[in-house]
Design a protein around this motif. Structure first.
Motif, PDB file in Angstrom:
ATOM      1  N   GLN A 138       3.239  -0.848   4.181  1.00  0.00           N
ATOM      2  CA  GLN A 138       2.461   0.387   4.125  1.00  0.00           C
ATOM      3  C   GLN A 138       3.417   1.567   4.106  1.00  0.00           C
ATOM      4  O   GLN A 138       4.270   1.695   4.981  1.00  0.00           O
ATOM      5  CB  GLN A 138       1.552   0.537   5.354  1.00  0.00           C
ATOM      6  CG  GLN A 138       0.221  -0.163   5.293  1.00  0.00           C
ATOM      7  CD  GLN A 138      -0.637   0.184   6.498  1.00  0.00           C
ATOM      8  OE1 GLN A 138      -0.174   0.127   7.634  1.00  0.00           O
ATOM      9  NE2 GLN A 138      -1.878   0.534   6.266  1.00  0.00           N
ATOM     10  N   THR A 161      -2.640   5.758   4.293  1.00  0.00           N
ATOM     11  CA  THR A 161      -2.970   4.377   3.960  1.00  0.00           C
ATOM     12  C   THR A 161      -3.753   3.788   5.129  1.00  0.00           C
ATOM     13  O   THR A 161      -3.441   4.040   6.291  1.00  0.00           O
ATOM     14  CB  THR A 161      -1.713   3.512   3.702  1.00  0.00           C
ATOM     15  OG1 THR A 161      -0.962   3.386   4.905  1.00  0.00           O
ATOM     16  CG2 THR A 161      -0.854   4.116   2.616  1.00  0.00           C
ATOM     17  N   GLN A 193       0.853  -1.183   0.000  1.00  0.00           N
ATOM     18  CA  GLN A 193       0.000   0.000   0.000  1.00  0.00           C
ATOM     19  C   GLN A 193       0.888   1.232   0.000  1.00  0.00           C
ATOM     20  O   GLN A 193       1.730   1.390   0.877  1.00  0.00           O
ATOM     21  CB  GLN A 193      -0.895   0.058   1.248  1.00  0.00           C
ATOM     22  CG  GLN A 193      -2.197  -0.695   1.164  1.00  0.00           C
ATOM     23  CD  GLN A 193      -3.065  -0.410   2.384  1.00  0.00           C
ATOM     24  OE1 GLN A 193      -2.594  -0.424   3.511  1.00  0.00           O
ATOM     25  NE2 GLN A 193      -4.328  -0.164   2.161  1.00  0.00           N
ATOM     26  N   SER A 208       0.692   5.533  -0.458  1.00  0.00           N
ATOM     27  CA  SER A 208      -0.019   6.794  -0.649  1.00  0.00           C
ATOM     28  C   SER A 208       1.019   7.913  -0.626  1.00  0.00           C
ATOM     29  O   SER A 208       1.672   8.128   0.390  1.00  0.00           O
ATOM     30  CB  SER A 208      -1.067   7.013   0.443  1.00  0.00           C
ATOM     31  OG  SER A 208      -1.691   8.265   0.283  1.00  0.00           O
TER      32      SER A 208
END
Length: 214
Positions: free
Chosen positions: A167, A157, A150, A152
């Motif tokens: 993450q 996230t 993940q 972002s």
């Protein structure tokens, strides 16, 4: 000479229907194959395309029952099935099934199933299932299941329940309950409510979980 992608989608759909009938021990006549092509062809009504297996519409939306290929200038939407490629100028949505690649400028949404790659400049969301790559410039979210990556770049996230292997968020990285292999929030907080985190990194570490390394 310009390639007619929608014609190819219709041919592919007819071949899929023919193969399914053969697996059940039936043969399609030439007329029935034409009907299968007619049913599979992406028909444009107004600014939108409606089809069984997808289609190409750079000016509007594409709505499909079983999306194999969808490329839309606005929204691409399919209910269930195996989606090899879904690209939308705004939002790409699949409710049930297996999604190989979802790419949208605004949002991607995968409901229930397996998503191999979600990439968007807005929100990347998977509700239930396995997500292998989620990449959102604002927010990457998974509600329940397992996510392997993940990212972002600008926002947060989130993972609700399950296992997250990696993450990376510019601001906040959240995990509600489960196991986090790696959490990295560059600017603000790395948050885990319940569970075990093997590695957590952030300006502040919050939550009630267990961190092996931080």
């Amino acid at each position: 000479m310009k390639l007619n992608i929608n014609f190819l989608v219709g041919v592919l759909g007819a071949l899929i229907i023919t193969a399914v009938y053969k697996l059940t021990g039936h043969e399609l006549s030439a007329v029935e194959m034409f009907v299968a092509f007619f049913a599979s062809y992406p028909w444009k009504i107004g600014d939108n395309i409606y089809s069984l297996f997808g289609g190409y519409n750079p000016e509007g939306n594409v709505y499909s029952l079983l999306g194999i290929y969808q490329n839309a200038g606005a929204d691409a939407f399919q209910i269930f099935g195996l989606s090899f490629y879904q690209k939308a100028g705004k939002t790409a949505t699949q409710l049930f099934g297996l999604s190989i690649l979802q790419e949208a400028r605004v949002n991607t949404f995968h409901g229930v199933g397996i998503s191999f790659s979600q990439k968007t400049t807005g929100h990347a969301l998977q509700f239930v299932g396995f997500s292998f790559i989620q990449e959102g410039f604002e927010i990457a979210e998974q509600m329940a299941g397992a996510t392997f990556l993940q990212i972002s770049y600008l926002g947060d996230t989130h993972q609700g329940l399950g296992i997250v292997v990696y993450q990376l968020a510019e601001t906040n990285a959240y995990q509600f309950a489960g196991i986090a292999g790696y959490q990295n929030a560059r600017n603000k907080a790395s948050r885990q409510t319940l569970g075990i985190a093997l590695y957590r990194r952030g300006k502040t570490l919050e939550g009630h979980g267990i961190s092996v390394f931080s």
